[in-house]
Each structure stands twice: as structure tokens, then as C-alpha cells.
Design an enzyme around this catalytic site. Structure first.
Site, PDB file in Angstrom:
ATOM      1  N   PHE A  74       4.351  -3.740  23.825  1.00 15.23           N
ATOM      2  CA  PHE A  74       4.002  -4.190  24.911  1.00 15.23           C
ATOM      3  C   PHE A  74       5.327  -5.465  24.755  1.00 15.23           C
ATOM      4  CE2 PHE A  74       2.126  -7.783  22.421  1.00 15.23           C
ATOM      5  CZ  PHE A  74       1.556  -7.100  21.525  1.00 15.23           C
ATOM      6  N   LYS A  91       1.033 -13.248  24.284  1.00 15.50           N
ATOM      7  CA  LYS A  91       1.296 -12.020  24.456  1.00 15.50           C
ATOM      8  C   LYS A  91       2.318 -11.995  25.340  1.00 15.50           C
ATOM      9  CE  LYS A  91      -0.927  -7.179  23.801  1.00 15.50           C
ATOM     10  NZ  LYS A  91      -2.278  -6.651  23.954  1.00 15.50           N
ATOM     11  N   ASP A 188      -7.899   2.752  20.756  1.00 14.16           N
ATOM     12  CA  ASP A 188      -7.075   2.266  19.499  1.00 14.16           C
ATOM     13  C   ASP A 188      -7.582   1.201  18.670  1.00 14.16           C
ATOM     14  OD1 ASP A 188      -4.534   2.779  18.158  1.00 14.16           O
ATOM     15  OD2 ASP A 188      -3.451   0.934  19.575  1.00 14.16           O
TER      16      ASP A 188
END
Length: 380
Positions: A74, A91, A188
Site C-alpha cells: 500500500f 499508513k 493475511d
């Protein structure tokens, strides 16, 4: 209208297309989001605090390299400190990352309603110009992988800490599968996605690949397999079928890694070509499971807890999903002293042959520093 937002500034609405998420920025600086795929069971708006870009730039010292914590598909993650002293992790979606764009949308929808002590808390987001960022609570000890796979730092995790981490991950996963308002399949789950706070409490992170199940749905199929080799269940990696039981498989791998202090992927043993799962299964069948334990733990381990953890881990990585326990059963098994069923043959227990690799190995095995996340694989 899908993919639009209404932004209210001084009472004047504006319409703009942004990343395919429907959301409203209110005068109180809250972002209200709607799932564009209507995957949740309810149609309530998802509310998040909105951080300004100037606030994030100041907190991260203009995204200083010294503040960078890491980077994924990302984009990069930075540490920041707000004016009130609160530490955050930012993030930041990379402008060139198609994978990151989808993960950003998915993560906002998936985690904005989730609140649990063993999940990383999403504090808000920043959507301004080309910048799209998620703001999380800062986890002082970063990822579990930085401890259990490091020859020096692993010694800081005694058995009590490791057992606490195993149980914390289990509780967080149970919440996702059963107790939250939305049924979430993480897809994940791995050591680097388990973050540790200052007190070494584990928190599941990174929901960019998660899927929301509605109603009584228990499994789904995809031709876009996402996740990390070494943690993916065989039915998911091979046929694109995922369910709560594929998360359970990943949890089982994690348990064995935490006990052993080595990665499943890249594991090498001088006597056979099995990976960590196969090695653990063989030792268990021969009544020698204690040989799996990380040597740095010494004799301070609780033998009963260790053996039970290994046994439960092997039940979770059984080849067929219907044979694996639910997380409810996992927590009950970890916390009880009753008899456990014998694990059946695990999935993906054959690794590389020793002559096919130059991985480092010791008398009891080794591990690779490489970890591969895959974002697309056509299921058969």
C-alpha cells in the site's frame, strides 16, 4: 451516487469523486463511510475522525525518513506525535500503488467498526488532495516477527510472554470471526501483522486484504488469491476458497512459529525436507514435541502449556478445513486440561530438499529472511 463525497465547509456542499468510497465529511470533522459493495449486514454509516494534512505533516516531521517504520504494498508507514503527545502510526497510500488503493478502501470498510483489545485501533484518516492516509495507534514494539525471528531479541520473549501472545491472537481472531458486528476473514494473518504494544500485548493489524462475510455466509471463492506463502491454507492457495478455517490454518502456523522461533517458509532441517509444519508433525507423532521448542527458552517453559500449544497448532493446520477447529474451540482447548483429538495430516508440510537451497541451518533447522506477499494468483 457511488464514489462521491459531500464536503461541508461553511455550509457549502461540494461533490468530488474519490477512490470509490462513499463518505461524508461533517462539520464535526468526522468521516461517514458506506461500504460500496454493501458487504455488511447493516447499512449504518461508518464514522471516523478526520485528520488534516497539516496535522499529519507536523506529527511526522514532513514524513521524515527517521520516522519511517516500514513499507508494504500500500505504501510507507510513519511514526508521528500529535500536539497533545499522543503517538500514532500513519499508513500513507502510495500514489502509484494500485494494490494500495484497493487495500485502503478495504481497510477503511473492514476495520472502522471493529473495537477489541487484540486488534490495532484505527484512530481516523486523512483524505486531502492526492493524499489518502489511515491513522492508527502506535505500537511501541512493532511486529512479532522482529522478535521471534531475531537471534538476539527472541530472548526477550520468555514462554509466559509467548503464551500470552498466542492467547491474545486467538481472542482477536475469535472476535473477527464471531463476536464482532461484521464477520471478518483476515486472509493475511502472519507474524509481521501481529503488532506488540509497550506491554507486549499482541494486536492483529493490516486489514487491507480482509473480506467481510454477511449473514450466515461461511466461505467464498476468489480467483484473486492474496496473502503470504507459508501461512496460506491449501484450499485457499490452490483453489481460491477461503473461510474462517483458512484463518485458523494461518493461526496454527503462527503458533508453531512462536513456539519454535523459526519461520515455516524457508525452514531447513538436516535430516529431512519437511518445512516447520512437517517437522512439528513428525516430532509429535514420535512423542518428541519438546524438541521443537526454541532453545533460548531453556528449562523455564511450562511443559504442559507448550505441548498443548503445539498440539492445538497441529489441529489448526490439518489439510482439510472441516477437520480444523473453530477459534472458539481453540481458546477452550488452550485454556483447559482435557484430552485433545489426534491431529490428521497437515497441509503443505513438504518443503524444499536440502540440496535445493543454500539457506543457513543449524543442528535443528534454520529460517529464511525472505517473505513473499502475493497479491494475485489464478486459482485452479
Amino acid at each position: 451516487m457511488r464514489g462521491t463525497k459531500k464536503v461541508y465547509h461553511a455550509g457549502m456542499p461540494h461533490i468530488k469523486l474519490v477512490v470509490g468510497i462513499c463518505y461524508t465529511v461533517t462539520p464535526e470533522n468526522e468521516v461517514q463511510l458506506q461500504d460500496p459493495e454493501n458487504r455488511s449486514d447493516d447499512n449504518e454509516d461508518l464514522e471516523l475522525p478526520l485528520f488534516s494534512l497539516s496535522t499529519i505533516l507536523h506529527a511526522t516531521n514532513n514524513f521524515s525518513f527517521n520516522n519511517k517504520l516500514g513499507e508494504g504494498g500500500f505504501g510507507p508507514v510513519y511514526k508521528g506525535v500529535l500536539e497533545d503527545g499522543q503517538e500514532i502510526a500513519v499508513k500513507r497510500l502510495a500514489k502509484t500503488s494500485t494494490q494500495g488503493l484497493q487495500e485502503f478502501k478495504n481497510e477503511v470498510i473492514s476495520i472502522s467498526k471493529l473495537q477489541h483489545r487484540n486488534l490495532v485501533k484505527l484512530l481516523g484518516c486523512c483524505i486531502e488532495g492526492d493524499e489518502k492516509m489511515l491513522i492508527y495507534e502506535y505500537m511501541a514494539n512493532r511486529g512479532l516477527d522482529s522478535f521471534i525471528f531475531d537471534k538476539t531479541l527472541k530472548e526477550l520473549l520468555d514462554w509466559r510472554s509467548r503464551y500470552h501472545i498466542i492467547n491474545g491472537i486467538a481472542r482477536g481472531l475469535l472476535y473477527l470471526h464471531q463476536d464482532s458486528r461484521l464477520r471478518i476473514i483476515h486472509r493475511d494473518l502472519k507474524a509481521s501483522n501481529i503488532l506488540l504494544d509497550k506491554d507486549m500485548n499482541p494486536k492483529i493489524s493490516d486489514f487491507g486484504m480482509a473480506r467481510i462475510f454477511g449473514g450466515d455466509q461461511i466461505e467464498a471463492n476468489t480467483n484473486r488469491v492474496v496473502g503470504t506463502y507459508g501461512y496460506m491454507a491449501p484450499e485457499y492457495a490452490g483453489d481460491g476458497i477461503f473461510s474462517i478455517k483458512s484463518d485458523v490454518y494461518s493461526f496454527g502456523v503462527l503458533v508453531l512459529e512462536i513456539v519454535c522461533g523459526k519461520k515455516n517458509r524457508g525452514f531447513v532441517h538436516k535430516e529431512h525436507c519437511n518445512n516447520l509444519i512437517g517437522h512439528a508433525w513428525g516430532l509429535h507423532a514420535e512423542g518428541r514435541s519438546l524438541q521443537l521448542v526454541d532453545k533460548c527458552l531453556g528449562e523455564s517453559i511450562n511443559v504442559t502449556e507448550v505441548l498443548r500449544s503445539i498440539h492445538v497448532g497441529l489441529l489448526c493446520v490439518q489439510r482439510h478445513p472441516e477437520d480444523r477447529p473453530t477459534m472458539t474451540s481453540v481458546i477452550l482447548m488452550l485454556g483447559s486440561e482435557g484430552p485433545l483429538s489426534s491431529p490428521k495430516e497437515p497441509g503443505f508440510y513438504i518443503g524444499k530438499s536440502t540440496h535445493d537451497t543454500t539457506q543457513s541451518s543449524s543442528s535443528d533447522g534454520g529460517c529464511s529472511n525472505n517473505e513473499l506477499s502475493i497479491t494475485m494468483l489464478d486459482g485452479r
